[in-house]
Scaffold this motif. Sequence first.
Motif, PDB file in Angstrom:
ATOM      1  N   GLY A   1     -11.485   0.795   9.054  1.00 52.25           N
ATOM      2  CA  GLY A   1     -11.599   2.217   8.727  1.00 52.25           C
ATOM      3  C   GLY A   1     -12.242   2.420   7.370  1.00 52.25           C
ATOM      4  O   GLY A   1     -13.101   3.293   7.197  1.00 52.25           O
TER       5      GLY A   1
ATOM      6  N   TYR B   1      -5.285   4.145  15.206  1.00 54.31           N
ATOM      7  CA  TYR B   1      -4.958   4.899  14.001  1.00 54.31           C
ATOM      8  C   TYR B   1      -6.214   5.677  13.610  1.00 54.31           C
ATOM      9  O   TYR B   1      -7.316   5.137  13.665  1.00 54.31           O
ATOM     10  N   GLY B   2      -6.056   6.923  13.195  1.00 49.90           N
ATOM     11  CA  GLY B   2      -7.234   7.688  12.792  1.00 49.90           C
ATOM     12  C   GLY B   2      -6.922   8.682  11.692  1.00 49.90           C
ATOM     13  O   GLY B   2      -5.778   9.143  11.547  1.00 49.90           O
ATOM     14  N   THR B   3      -7.959   9.012  10.922  1.00 47.73           N
ATOM     15  CA  THR B   3      -7.830   9.993   9.845  1.00 47.73           C
ATOM     16  C   THR B   3      -8.315  11.344  10.351  1.00 47.73           C
ATOM     17  O   THR B   3      -9.505  11.499  10.640  1.00 47.73           O
TER      18      THR B   3
ATOM     19  N   GLU C   1     -12.614   8.822  10.656  1.00 50.21           N
ATOM     20  CA  GLU C   1     -12.738   7.428  11.107  1.00 50.21           C
ATOM     21  C   GLU C   1     -11.518   7.142  11.956  1.00 50.21           C
ATOM     22  O   GLU C   1     -10.482   7.784  11.796  1.00 50.21           O
TER      23      GLU C   1
ATOM     24  N   LYS D   1       0.832  -1.217   0.000  1.00 52.89           N
ATOM     25  CA  LYS D   1       0.000   0.000   0.000  1.00 52.89           C
ATOM     26  C   LYS D   1       0.860   1.259   0.000  1.00 52.89           C
ATOM     27  O   LYS D   1       0.639   2.171  -0.790  1.00 52.89           O
TER      28      LYS D   1
ATOM     29  N   TYR E   1      -4.085  -3.972  15.416  1.00 56.93           N
ATOM     30  CA  TYR E   1      -3.113  -4.646  16.279  1.00 56.93           C
ATOM     31  C   TYR E   1      -3.189  -3.975  17.660  1.00 56.93           C
ATOM     32  O   TYR E   1      -4.278  -3.871  18.205  1.00 56.93           O
TER      33      TYR E   1
ATOM     34  N   ARG F   1       0.998   4.392  17.600  1.00 57.40           N
ATOM     35  CA  ARG F   1       2.167   3.512  17.389  1.00 57.40           C
ATOM     36  C   ARG F   1       3.454   4.324  17.475  1.00 57.40           C
ATOM     37  O   ARG F   1       3.490   5.496  17.100  1.00 57.40           O
TER      38      ARG F   1
ATOM     39  N   ALA G   1      -9.637   3.500  14.189  1.00 59.60           N
ATOM     40  CA  ALA G   1      -9.772   2.082  14.528  1.00 59.60           C
ATOM     41  C   ALA G   1      -8.565   1.632  15.324  1.00 59.60           C
ATOM     42  O   ALA G   1      -7.498   2.246  15.248  1.00 59.60           O
TER      43      ALA G   1
HETATM   44  P1  5GP Z   1       1.446   0.365  10.072  1.00 56.64           P
HETATM   45  O1  5GP Z   1       1.598   0.204  11.543  1.00 56.64           O
HETATM   46  O2  5GP Z   1       2.035  -0.789   9.298  1.00 56.64           O
HETATM   47  O3  5GP Z   1       1.909   1.703   9.555  1.00 56.64           O
HETATM   48  O4  5GP Z   1      -0.126   0.334   9.749  1.00 56.64           O
HETATM   49  C1  5GP Z   1      -0.921  -0.704  10.258  1.00 56.64           C
HETATM   50  C2  5GP Z   1      -2.300  -0.650   9.628  1.00 56.64           C
HETATM   51  O5  5GP Z   1      -2.965   0.554  10.026  1.00 56.64           O
HETATM   52  C3  5GP Z   1      -2.286  -0.631   8.096  1.00 56.64           C
HETATM   53  O6  5GP Z   1      -3.288  -1.551   7.641  1.00 56.64           O
HETATM   54  C4  5GP Z   1      -2.680   0.792   7.753  1.00 56.64           C
HETATM   55  O7  5GP Z   1      -3.362   0.870   6.517  1.00 56.64           O
HETATM   56  C5  5GP Z   1      -3.615   1.114   8.907  1.00 56.64           C
HETATM   57  N1  5GP Z   1      -3.819   2.560   9.092  1.00 56.64           N
HETATM   58  C6  5GP Z   1      -2.921   3.562   8.927  1.00 56.64           C
HETATM   59  N2  5GP Z   1      -3.505   4.750   9.157  1.00 56.64           N
HETATM   60  C7  5GP Z   1      -4.806   4.499   9.466  1.00 56.64           C
HETATM   61  C8  5GP Z   1      -5.936   5.320   9.792  1.00 56.64           C
HETATM   62  O8  5GP Z   1      -5.883   6.546   9.835  1.00 56.64           O
HETATM   63  N3  5GP Z   1      -7.095   4.686  10.060  1.00 56.64           N
HETATM   64  C9  5GP Z   1      -7.218   3.325  10.017  1.00 56.64           C
HETATM   65  N4  5GP Z   1      -8.433   2.802  10.277  1.00 56.64           N
HETATM   66  N5  5GP Z   1      -6.190   2.521   9.711  1.00 56.64           N
HETATM   67  C10 5GP Z   1      -5.000   3.095   9.437  1.00 56.64           C
END
Ligand code: 5GP
Length: 202
Positions: free
Chosen positions: A104, A79-81, A70, A17, A75, A39, A72
Amino acid sequence: MEQGLLFVISGPSGAGKGTVCERILEELEIQLSISMTTRKPRQGEVHGVSYYFVSHEEFQERVKAGGFLEYAQVYDNFYGTPKPMVMEQLSKGQDVLLEIDTQGALNVKAAYPEAVAIFLLPPSLAELRRRLTGRGTETPEAVERRLGETRREIACMTKYDYCVINDDLEEAVERVVSIIKAEHSRVSRGTQHWIKRYEEEL
Ligand code: 5GP
Ligand code: ADP
């Protein structure tokens, strides 16, 4: 002014991605939303570029204030937008790309059915494992945990508008670019503007 379009890209961890989104930004005029997360930064990740890295308390405060489009738990972390930036860009006519998890993405689709959701799938589970391991950012336990989520994530795929297989990177990028361009040509989006223009001339 016509609204920009909202695109969501998700898929299993290690699907590519981040890599695909980076290339999309080079190909098209689209804004990538920077998420907020609890994180800890990985090596090389920069605050305000990869993510906004915040404390659990800060994140919860923003949840209470309704500051997320959104959010969520993925793990062990949240994480949020952030909502204001996305809304501002869309209202300026700028397309916005969200790279978020399946929970999300489905929340965004429920709240904004006009959003376009793209699922990115690696060619096989073995290749997914290779990519996730090869990236070298996760411990072996974390790799297994992320792979373990794949079944649940793939089950969400039917709710998406498109699925793109990320085997050859350039081909996957070309397909996502094509989807974004095609969505702009949908009759349901923005034809009023052209009808009005023609009516004025006829
Ligand atoms: P990573 O820790 O590998 O950066 O991301 C872990 C997961 O969190 C990935 O599936 C990523 O797409 C998701 N993620 C990253 N930012 C957001 C967000 O703002 N909202 C949601 N719901 N998921 C997110
Ligand atoms: P995600 O953001 O979905 O977790 P990344 O973009 O970090 O995944 O990609 C995971 C790993 O796979 C990275 O090392 C990346 O360079 C590699 N990768 C991404 N797309 C491809 C592809 N089409 N072919 C081979 N390797 C890829």
